[in-house]
Design a protein around this motif. Structure first.
Motif, PDB file in Angstrom:
ATOM      1  N   ALA A  53       0.829  -1.209   0.000  1.00 18.60           N
ATOM      2  CA  ALA A  53       0.000   0.000   0.000  1.00 18.60           C
ATOM      3  C   ALA A  53       0.862   1.257   0.000  1.00 18.60           C
ATOM      4  CB  ALA A  53      -0.930  -0.019   1.200  1.00 18.60           C
ATOM      5  N   ALA A  54       1.961   1.258   0.784  1.00 21.96           N
ATOM      6  CA  ALA A  54       2.805   2.456   0.863  1.00 21.96           C
ATOM      7  C   ALA A  54       3.449   2.765  -0.495  1.00 21.96           C
ATOM      8  CB  ALA A  54       3.885   2.253   1.930  1.00 21.96           C
ATOM      9  N   ARG A  55       3.847   1.710  -1.230  1.00 17.02           N
ATOM     10  CA  ARG A  55       4.421   1.940  -2.557  1.00 17.02           C
ATOM     11  C   ARG A  55       3.369   2.543  -3.493  1.00 17.02           C
ATOM     12  NH1 ARG A  55       6.596  -2.562  -6.815  1.00 17.02           N
ATOM     13  NH2 ARG A  55       4.386  -2.472  -7.379  1.00 17.02           N
ATOM     14  N   GLU A  56       2.142   2.061  -3.389  1.00 26.05           N
ATOM     15  CA  GLU A  56       1.073   2.630  -4.228  1.00 26.05           C
ATOM     16  C   GLU A  56       0.834   4.097  -3.880  1.00 26.05           C
ATOM     17  OE1 GLU A  56      -0.194   1.151  -6.896  1.00 26.05           O
ATOM     18  OE2 GLU A  56       1.239  -0.409  -6.342  1.00 26.05           O
ATOM     19  N   LYS A  57       0.938   4.417  -2.605  1.00 25.94           N
ATOM     20  CA  LYS A  57       0.753   5.818  -2.201  1.00 25.94           C
ATOM     21  C   LYS A  57       1.879   6.689  -2.779  1.00 25.94           C
ATOM     22  CE  LYS A  57      -1.687   5.047   2.192  1.00 25.94           C
ATOM     23  NZ  LYS A  57      -1.568   5.146   3.651  1.00 25.94           N
ATOM     24  N   LEU A  58       3.097   6.143  -2.791  1.00 29.81           N
ATOM     25  CA  LEU A  58       4.211   6.904  -3.370  1.00 29.81           C
ATOM     26  C   LEU A  58       3.991   7.117  -4.872  1.00 29.81           C
ATOM     27  CD1 LEU A  58       7.353   5.416  -1.548  1.00 29.81           C
ATOM     28  CD2 LEU A  58       6.484   7.759  -1.372  1.00 29.81           C
ATOM     29  N   LEU A  59       3.449   6.107  -5.532  1.00 32.28           N
ATOM     30  CA  LEU A  59       3.145   6.251  -6.964  1.00 32.28           C
ATOM     31  C   LEU A  59       2.082   7.329  -7.181  1.00 32.28           C
ATOM     32  CD1 LEU A  59       3.045   2.537  -8.202  1.00 32.28           C
ATOM     33  CD2 LEU A  59       4.548   4.340  -9.075  1.00 32.28           C
ATOM     34  N   LEU A  60       1.098   7.301  -6.306  1.00 38.05           N
ATOM     35  CA  LEU A  60       0.006   8.279  -6.421  1.00 38.05           C
ATOM     36  C   LEU A  60       0.529   9.704  -6.208  1.00 38.05           C
ATOM     37  CD1 LEU A  60      -3.470   7.462  -5.290  1.00 38.05           C
ATOM     38  CD2 LEU A  60      -2.625   9.679  -4.612  1.00 38.05           C
ATOM     39  N   ILE A  61       1.406   9.861  -5.203  1.00 41.23           N
ATOM     40  CA  ILE A  61       2.001  11.178  -4.934  1.00 41.23           C
ATOM     41  C   ILE A  61       2.814  11.641  -6.139  1.00 41.23           C
ATOM     42  CG2 ILE A  61       3.845  12.287  -3.594  1.00 41.23           C
ATOM     43  CD1 ILE A  61       2.811  10.846  -1.142  1.00 41.23           C
ATOM     44  N   THR A  62       3.543  10.701  -6.733  1.00 40.59           N
ATOM     45  CA  THR A  62       4.374  11.035  -7.891  1.00 40.59           C
ATOM     46  C   THR A  62       3.524  11.674  -8.998  1.00 40.59           C
ATOM     47  OG1 THR A  62       5.875   9.225  -7.361  1.00 40.59           O
ATOM     48  CG2 THR A  62       5.965  10.061  -9.615  1.00 40.59           C
ATOM     49  N   ASP A  63       2.398  11.042  -9.304  1.00 41.62           N
ATOM     50  CA  ASP A  63       1.501  11.616 -10.320  1.00 41.62           C
ATOM     51  C   ASP A  63       0.849  12.906  -9.844  1.00 41.62           C
ATOM     52  OD1 ASP A  63       1.943   9.682 -12.233  1.00 41.62           O
ATOM     53  OD2 ASP A  63       0.225   8.444 -11.652  1.00 41.62           O
ATOM     54  N   HIS A  64       0.455  12.909  -8.574  1.00 42.11           N
ATOM     55  CA  HIS A  64      -0.286  14.038  -7.996  1.00 42.11           C
ATOM     56  C   HIS A  64       0.478  15.360  -8.132  1.00 42.11           C
ATOM     57  CE1 HIS A  64      -2.923  16.039  -5.127  1.00 42.11           C
ATOM     58  NE2 HIS A  64      -1.903  16.329  -4.359  1.00 42.11           N
ATOM     59  N   ILE A  65       1.804  15.310  -7.990  1.00 40.48           N
ATOM     60  CA  ILE A  65       2.573  16.571  -8.014  1.00 40.48           C
ATOM     61  C   ILE A  65       3.251  16.808  -9.363  1.00 40.48           C
ATOM     62  CG2 ILE A  65       2.941  16.610  -5.520  1.00 40.48           C
ATOM     63  CD1 ILE A  65       5.865  15.699  -6.105  1.00 40.48           C
ATOM     64  N   THR A  66       2.981  15.938 -10.331  1.00 38.51           N
ATOM     65  CA  THR A  66       3.636  16.122 -11.642  1.00 38.51           C
ATOM     66  C   THR A  66       2.596  16.053 -12.763  1.00 38.51           C
ATOM     67  OG1 THR A  66       4.174  13.742 -11.755  1.00 38.51           O
ATOM     68  CG2 THR A  66       5.868  15.209 -10.837  1.00 38.51           C
ATOM     69  N   ILE A  67       2.354  14.844 -13.241  1.00 39.28           N
ATOM     70  CA  ILE A  67       1.503  14.658 -14.419  1.00 39.28           C
ATOM     71  C   ILE A  67       0.092  15.209 -14.209  1.00 39.28           C
ATOM     72  CG2 ILE A  67       0.397  12.826 -15.786  1.00 39.28           C
ATOM     73  CD1 ILE A  67       3.136  11.374 -15.556  1.00 39.28           C
ATOM     74  N   ASP A  68      -0.448  15.022 -13.002  1.00 34.80           N
ATOM     75  CA  ASP A  68      -1.818  15.511 -12.737  1.00 34.80           C
ATOM     76  C   ASP A  68      -1.922  17.031 -12.850  1.00 34.80           C
ATOM     77  OD1 ASP A  68      -2.367  12.881 -12.250  1.00 34.80           O
ATOM     78  OD2 ASP A  68      -2.699  13.089 -10.089  1.00 34.80           O
ATOM     79  N   LEU A  69      -0.784  17.725 -12.705  1.00 34.28           N
ATOM     80  CA  LEU A  69      -0.822  19.196 -12.745  1.00 34.28           C
ATOM     81  C   LEU A  69      -0.563  19.763 -14.140  1.00 34.28           C
ATOM     82  CD1 LEU A  69       1.228  20.034  -9.501  1.00 34.28           C
ATOM     83  CD2 LEU A  69      -1.245  19.959  -9.768  1.00 34.28           C
ATOM     84  N   LEU A  70      -0.206  18.885 -15.077  1.00 33.42           N
ATOM     85  CA  LEU A  70       0.127  19.386 -16.422  1.00 33.42           C
ATOM     86  C   LEU A  70      -1.116  19.987 -17.082  1.00 33.42           C
ATOM     87  CD1 LEU A  70       2.462  16.541 -17.743  1.00 33.42           C
ATOM     88  CD2 LEU A  70       3.120  18.892 -17.138  1.00 33.42           C
ATOM     89  N   PRO A  71      -0.910  21.049 -17.844  1.00 36.86           N
ATOM     90  CA  PRO A  71      -2.075  21.659 -18.501  1.00 36.86           C
ATOM     91  C   PRO A  71      -2.662  20.721 -19.537  1.00 36.86           C
ATOM     92  CG  PRO A  71      -0.026  22.665 -19.266  1.00 36.86           C
ATOM     93  CD  PRO A  71       0.353  21.725 -18.170  1.00 36.86           C
ATOM     94  N   SER A  72      -3.992  20.665 -19.613  1.00 39.52           N
ATOM     95  CA  SER A  72      -4.602  19.769 -20.595  1.00 39.52           C
ATOM     96  C   SER A  72      -4.491  20.379 -22.004  1.00 39.52           C
ATOM     97  CB  SER A  72      -6.067  19.513 -20.244  1.00 39.52           C
ATOM     98  OG  SER A  72      -6.678  20.717 -19.888  1.00 39.52           O
ATOM     99  N   ARG A  73      -4.527  21.708 -22.059  1.00 40.83           N
ATOM    100  CA  ARG A  73      -4.360  22.383 -23.357  1.00 40.83           C
ATOM    101  C   ARG A  73      -3.270  23.422 -23.216  1.00 40.83           C
ATOM    102  NH1 ARG A  73      -8.135  25.499 -25.792  1.00 40.83           N
ATOM    103  NH2 ARG A  73      -8.866  26.187 -23.763  1.00 40.83           N
ATOM    104  N   VAL A  74      -2.475  23.583 -24.263  1.00 38.81           N
ATOM    105  CA  VAL A  74      -1.384  24.573 -24.197  1.00 38.81           C
ATOM    106  C   VAL A  74      -1.850  25.879 -24.826  1.00 38.81           C
ATOM    107  CG1 VAL A  74       0.942  25.076 -24.872  1.00 38.81           C
ATOM    108  CG2 VAL A  74       0.283  22.734 -24.353  1.00 38.81           C
TER     109      VAL A  74
END
Ligand code: FPP
Ligand code: MG
Length: 299
Positions: free
Chosen positions: A278-299
């Motif tokens: 579970a902790a590894r999954e949480k780290l994966l989720l955090i990784t996306d949460h502060i990077t890819i999830d914040l990328l603009p959908s349109r430039v």
């Protein structure tokens, strides 16, 4: 809210719902509340600690401990130390680059003045040292080297507008000013669990790659003027700015986004070398949460 099944564990899919997030916030509030009311620092720390913040670095530390089968409660003081040195670095960064708004509220120097902000940073660094020191040699070394790297990185950053600032300077800068603390957070978490040097180095590399990706996204959002909760009067050179010297704006942005994916890919590959839990999954989720999830959908 959607949850996710990992073997016998069900993990939350929102960082704010993580038990570790709740523990970190409670411990921080407790730290401020226990301060003597007569201390002039108390209201400054209250301003800093109640201003929200994602608590990403202390979460990475605690979750790294858990992935290595360590006891997360034993990692709380170290997690606090990481959050406090991070807060100090933001206060000092705001002093250096004229930050007037941080996490949607006035920066410390904007509200309390330059001297108070400088001293609040000093206080936080000193408190962080007292919290990390019982964790022993490896953790304390990691902590000290992150602080030195952050200061070096910031030195490169404040010169960036006046000098020829190339890709290699940019990556050296963000690696030191931002990724170093992510890297040390993950490595310290691993050391607390008593894991091997090799595992700690892999956690270090994981944190470094997440930290690089995170700073590139932060810089991209600044370039696109999409950051509403912070404002500075002085700018740093960003990756899309460097790319746009040779490319059109849209291509520069796309290339920047490709770099984010590249570093996130490195981070996830490193994480996948550890056992599934579970902790590894949480780290994966955090990784996306502060990077890819914040990328603009349109430039
Ligand atoms: C934010 O950069 C700043 C940092 C990530 C690091 C700042 C580091 C220091 C001032 C050195 C402090 C050293 C110690 C030991 C406390 P940014 O301006 O690009 O990001 P922002 O948009 O969040 O302001
Ligand atoms: Mg800044």
């Amino acid at each position: 809210m959607a949850n996710q099944d990992i073997g016998n564990d069900v993990i939350m899919t929102r960082v704010e719902d993580f038990e570790e997030y709740r523990q970190i916030n409670l411990a921080l509030a407790d730290l401020v509340q226990k301060m003597d009311d007569s201390s002039p620092m108390k209201k400054l720390l209250d301003h800093v600690c109640s201003s929200g913040g994602k608590k990403i670095r202390p979460l990475i530390l605690m979750l790294s401990t858990e992935v290595c089968d360590g006891e997360k409660n034993k990692a709380i003081d170290a997690a606090l130390a990481i959050e406090l040195i991070h807060s100090a670095s933001l206060i000092h960064d705001d002093l250096l680059d004229g930050g007037i708004l941080r996490r949607g509220i006035p920066s410390v120097h904007e509200k309390y003045g330059i001297a108070a902000a400088l001293l609040c940073g000093d206080f936080l660094i000193s408190k962080a040292i007292t919290l990390i020191s019982p964790y022993g040699h490896d953790a304390v070394q990691e902590f000290g080297s992150a602080g030195m790297h952050m200061a070096e990185g910031e030195t490169i950053d404040i010169r960036s507008m006046n000098e020829e600032f190339r890709l290699k300077h940019y990556f050296d800068c963000i690696n030191k000013k931002t990724a170093s603390l992510f890297a040390s957070s993950a490595a310290i978490g691993a050391y607390i669990a008593g894991c091997s040097k090799d595992d700690a180095l892999r956690f270090h590399a994981f944190g470094e790659n997440v930290g690089i990706a995170y700073q590139i996204v932060d810089d991209l959002l600044e370039f696109l003027e999409e950051l509403e909760d912070k404002k500075s009067t002085q700018e740093s050179v960003t990756l899309p700015q460097i790319y746009s010297r040779a490319l059109g704006r849209e291509q520069a942005v796309q290339r920047t986004i490709a770099e984010v994916h590249r570093y996130v890919g490195f981070a996830k590959a490193l994480l996948s070398s550890f056992k599934s839990c579970a902790a590894r999954e949480k780290l994966l989720l955090i990784t996306d949460h502060i990077t890819i999830d914040l990328l603009p959908s349109r430039v």
